[in-house]
Design an enzyme around this catalytic site. Structure first.
Site, PDB file in Angstrom:
ATOM      1  N   HIS A 145       0.818  -1.219   0.000  1.00  0.00           N
ATOM      2  CA  HIS A 145       0.000   0.000   0.000  1.00  0.00           C
ATOM      3  C   HIS A 145       0.851   1.268   0.000  1.00  0.00           C
ATOM      4  O   HIS A 145       0.347   2.343  -0.305  1.00  0.00           O
ATOM      5  CB  HIS A 145      -1.049  -0.030   1.126  1.00  0.00           C
ATOM      6  CG  HIS A 145      -0.576   0.290   2.510  1.00  0.00           C
ATOM      7  ND1 HIS A 145      -0.273  -0.671   3.442  1.00  0.00           N
ATOM      8  CD2 HIS A 145      -0.384   1.469   3.131  1.00  0.00           C
ATOM      9  CE1 HIS A 145       0.071  -0.083   4.577  1.00  0.00           C
ATOM     10  NE2 HIS A 145       0.008   1.213   4.422  1.00  0.00           N
TER      11      HIS A 145
ATOM     12  N   ASP B  35       0.920  -7.754   2.404  1.00  0.00           N
ATOM     13  CA  ASP B  35       1.072  -6.324   2.138  1.00  0.00           C
ATOM     14  C   ASP B  35       2.551  -5.929   2.075  1.00  0.00           C
ATOM     15  O   ASP B  35       3.074  -5.268   2.961  1.00  0.00           O
ATOM     16  CB  ASP B  35       0.332  -5.524   3.223  1.00  0.00           C
ATOM     17  CG  ASP B  35       0.201  -4.049   2.871  1.00  0.00           C
ATOM     18  OD1 ASP B  35       0.817  -3.622   1.876  1.00  0.00           O
ATOM     19  OD2 ASP B  35      -0.520  -3.336   3.589  1.00  0.00           O
TER      20      ASP B  35
ATOM     21  N   SER C 250       3.973   1.893   8.555  1.00  0.00           N
ATOM     22  CA  SER C 250       3.734   0.976   7.451  1.00  0.00           C
ATOM     23  C   SER C 250       5.020   0.769   6.685  1.00  0.00           C
ATOM     24  O   SER C 250       5.674   1.741   6.313  1.00  0.00           O
ATOM     25  CB  SER C 250       2.697   1.560   6.501  1.00  0.00           C
ATOM     26  OG  SER C 250       1.438   1.310   6.992  1.00  0.00           O
TER      27      SER C 250
HETATM   28  N1  ASP Z   1      -1.626   0.781   8.276  1.00  0.00           N
HETATM   29  C1  ASP Z   1      -0.849   1.813   8.885  1.00  0.00           C
HETATM   30  C2  ASP Z   1      -0.112   2.678   7.901  1.00  0.00           C
HETATM   31  O1  ASP Z   1      -0.599   2.815   6.811  1.00  0.00           O
HETATM   32  C3  ASP Z   1       0.009   1.280   9.953  1.00  0.00           C
HETATM   33  C4  ASP Z   1      -0.701   1.502  11.209  1.00  0.00           C
HETATM   34  O2  ASP Z   1      -1.444   2.478  11.301  1.00  0.00           O
HETATM   35  O3  ASP Z   1      -0.515   0.705  12.131  1.00  0.00           O
HETATM   36  O4  ASP Z   1       0.878   3.329   8.197  1.00  0.00           O
END
Ligand code: ASP
Length: 723
Positions: A82, A218, A650
């Protein structure tokens, strides 16, 4: 300097093992025996040597707001799928859909450059508290204080960036108790090497986002390039892979429950230093409003995207971001309530107050707290209007681009150091790239409906909250047909959405732009007037906050009497953790690892649980290769740890005590989303892709021979020789 020392000099063990996003400096000051007992096998100095600006942490890079890690000397970086989604999207079209199919470069010449993608490698951290504070003139009011600090920051950054290919920023800790100049090397040629199919990289989509058990792969692999002489350079086919001095070798044996791990990265922002009242406001008011508005924007983008395949691709990246935030906010609200976070903060604050009242040196703290509360009340009053204005000029592409072009013309007319930071010369190349890149995200039907929805909301604001630009352009009362017709007219007559014209506009003066009589641009200028006024108000508030908050935080830290990791602020941090399951609710326990069997079990053949055939067949045939975990009798896919992470983490490397990569952090569990406000060891769990899932995909599914060799994982005869 006394204040600074308080923040840094407590050589001791933290209260809770997993709590804390420690700065590199703090890591060196934590008790080494404690670190060793946790499981750190390398000396802390190997993590970071402040004198040389090197160490394992120098292998942890910033990838456009995400984190990432070098995993080979040849510039290979692992991060989240992502995090590089925009590169994948940039090279996708309905005919060659890399989002759906994934991508593997068979050789270096096939790697795909990411427009405007950059990677920053950390080099030095310098305490500049003294210089910053000395810049504030005696008797300065709040706005003047802010301006003086802003100016000093720009000067320090300009000085620091005199070194070629260097990016610097001044980060403020504990509300301004300490300022640190962070210096990084910036690499400007970044290329996509491997991305799994979306159905792997985003397996489970929004349904599984922020959830456990998780089966999402991911991750993606990119490579940084430099000019042949090793200097940072923009994309050029002659460029060569960056030579990474520090990288994280892959720990092919992976992890098991209770193993020690560290998550290294660039956590964005957390709010643990907020006063209880400020947290309460978010819980009761602002977050529910944001959820409401984002929910409507999401629905519009989904409906419009469903009518047109090219439109679906155009809105994909934006939609993904909004979805992520939308669900996150729901999790924050649930977690704030469940964890009684506001109540706990109130209790903690009361304890600090009782302690500080008795101590002469902390008398200022009580007064500061009272003033901070008044500031909060002022912000709260202005919230509705400011949020809508921010959303119109941020989330709707047409007005957003128009405002940017308008503001650029105004700011460029000023001397560099007097401009808003985002329009300084050092940002112009990025800004132009962004103006170009946004072309891929434009989809007028969705954009127009989003604007319509926001105008309706803005026209419903009370007196004293009105957004003059909207009133002037669309009238004061909402009549749907009328507003929609006006929006159609703006979009039909504008050239802002035309890439070549927009690029020309980016070089024009305000007078030239106004002479165009472009209606969307004119709306942009109207909005720009509001934005300028708002920026000034925010600067004044920031000036007040930096006057007050350090006083209060000094008392909080003094009362704690042990090392406290500061709130996240986008700078490099380390979190120490263990691989661990948790109890999400009464009577249930979640084990900390998932496996391929779970991927197959979730498969329905429908998005977001539609496992690609090549993955499904390898999994069903139990073609595990060397990636089988004997204890699990399967290939591990994801694992949990109790690391203290947030957004921006992330893509963070999750490494073992020897500094080898065991996974890639990509999310937190639902019960832990509210850890932004407070760490709760019972549910504090971050989610990582297991390195063995990465390797299994590259090996058993993709047969990515060259890549596996570069990673030092595959030896023996080459693929072509084996056939
Ligand atoms: N999914 C989050 C990010 O995009 C990571 C998190 O918030 O734990 O940074």
């Amino acid at each position: 300097m006394k204040k600074t020392l308080l923040l840094l000099s407590l050589v001791a063990a933290p209260a809770l093992a997993g709590e804390g996003k420690w700065t590199p400096q703090q890591v060196l000051e934590l008790d080494p025996a404690w670190l060793k007992a946790q499981g750190l096998q390398v000396p802390p100095k190997r993590l970071w040597d402040p004198k040389r600006g090197t160490g394992l942490l120098a292998g942890t890079v910033n990838v456009g707001g995400c984190s990432g890690a070098f995993i080979a000397e040849s510039g290979l970086i692992i991060t989240n799928h992502h995090c590089v989604f925009s590169i994948i999207q940039e090279h996708s079209s309905p005919k060659k859909d890399l989002i759906t199919d994934g991508f593997l470069a068979k050789g270096r010449e096939q790697e795909l450059p990411g427009k405007g993608s950059r990677v920053q490698v950390p080099r030095a951290f310098t305490d500049v508290t003294k210089e910053m504070l000395a810049a504030v003139p005696a008797g300065a009011d709040d706005l003047a204080r802010y301006k003086a600090l802003d100016r000093k920051e720009k000067e320090l950054v300009a000085e620091c960036e005199k070194r070629p290919a260097t990016r610097c920023k001044v980060a403020s800790f504990e509300g301004g108790l300490q300022f640190v100049l962070q210096e990084s090397v910036e690499l400007a040629d970044v290329r996509l090497v491997y991305a799994p199919p979306n159905a792997v990289g985003e397996y489970g989509g929004e349904e599984d986002n922020w959830m456990w058990p998780r089966h999402t792969g991911d991750f993606s692999i990119i490579r940084a390039y430099t000019a042949p002489d090793g200097a940072s350079a923009a994309y050029n086919s002659q460029n060569v892979p960056y030579k990474a001095e520090f990288f994280f070798p892959l720990a092919t044996e992976g992890v098991k429950p209770d193993d020690f791990v560290m998550v290294l990265g660039y956590p964005g922002i957390t709010y643990r230093a907020l006063l209880a009242e400020e947290m309460a406001e978010r819980q009761a008011r602002s977050y529910p409003r944001v959820i409401d508005v984002y929910g409507e924007l999401i629905r519009i983008m989904e409906e419009e995207g469903a009518k047109d395949p090219a439109g679906k691709i155009a809105v994909a990246s934006h939609l993904k971001g909004l979805h992520n935030r939308y669900k996150n906010l729901g999790g924050q609200l649930a977690g704030l309530k469940r964890g009684r976070i506001v109540e706990k903060q109130r209790e903690a604050e009361a304890a600090v107050a009782t302690w500080a009242e008795k101590r002469k040196e902390y008398q200022g703290a009580m007064k500061a707290r009272a003033e901070l509360l008044a500031l909060q009340a002022e912000k709260s009053k202005a919230f509705e209007r400011e949020f809508l204005l921010d959303t119109v000029r941020g989330a709707v592409k047409g007005p957003a681009l128009a405002v940017q072009v308008a503001r650029l013309s105004q700011e460029r007319a000023k001397p560099d150091l007097e401009r808003r930071p985002e329009f300084m010369d050092r940002e112009l190349a990025r800004l132009k790239e962004k103006l170009e890149r946004e072309q891929k995200n434009l989809f007028a039907p969705a954009d127009k409906r989003m604007l319509l929805a926001l105008v309706r909301r803005a026209q419903g604001l009370g007196e004293g909250e009105r957004i003059a630009a909207i009133d002037k352009t669309f009238g004061r009362t909402y009549a749907e047909k009328d507003v929609a017709t006006k929006i159609d007219a703006l979009y039909a007559a504008t050239q802002v959405l035309d890439l070549a014209e927009r690029q020309k506009m980016a070089g024009e003066t305000e007078a030239q732009l106004r002479a165009r009589k472009d209606p969307l641009l004119d709306f942009g200028f109207e909005l720009a007037t509001e934005v300028v006024a708002l920026d000034e108000q925010r600067d004044r508030r920031a000036g007040a906050s930096v006057r007050l908050l350090p006083e209060w935080r000094r008392a909080v830290l003094g009362h704690a009497g042990k090392p406290v990791a500061p709130d996240a602020n986008g700078t490099l941090r380390v979190s120490f953790a263990k691989v661990k399951g948790y109890t999400p609710r009464d009577g249930a326990f979640y084990t900390p690892q998932t496996t391929l069997a779970g991927v197959v079990e979730k498969h329905t053949g429908q998005e977001p649980f539609d496992v690609p055939d090549k993955v499904l067949s390898a999994a069903e045939a139990r073609r595990y290769g060397p990636w089988l975990d004997k204890r699990l009798k399967d290939v591990p896919v994801a694992f949990l740890a109790d690391a203290d992470t947030t957004g921006g983490n992330s893509g963070s490397p999750t490494v073992n005590g020897k500094g080898q990569l065991v996974g890639v952090n990509f999310d937190r569990v639902w019960e832990n989303v509210a850890n932004d406000f407070g760490y709760n060891p019972d549910v504090a769990r971050n989610i990582n892709v297991d390195v063995r899932y990465v390797l299994w995909l590259l090996d058993q599914v993709e047969d990515a021979d060259g890549l596996l060799r570069e990673l030092g994982v595959r030896k023996g005869p080459k693929a072509e020789e084996r056939r």
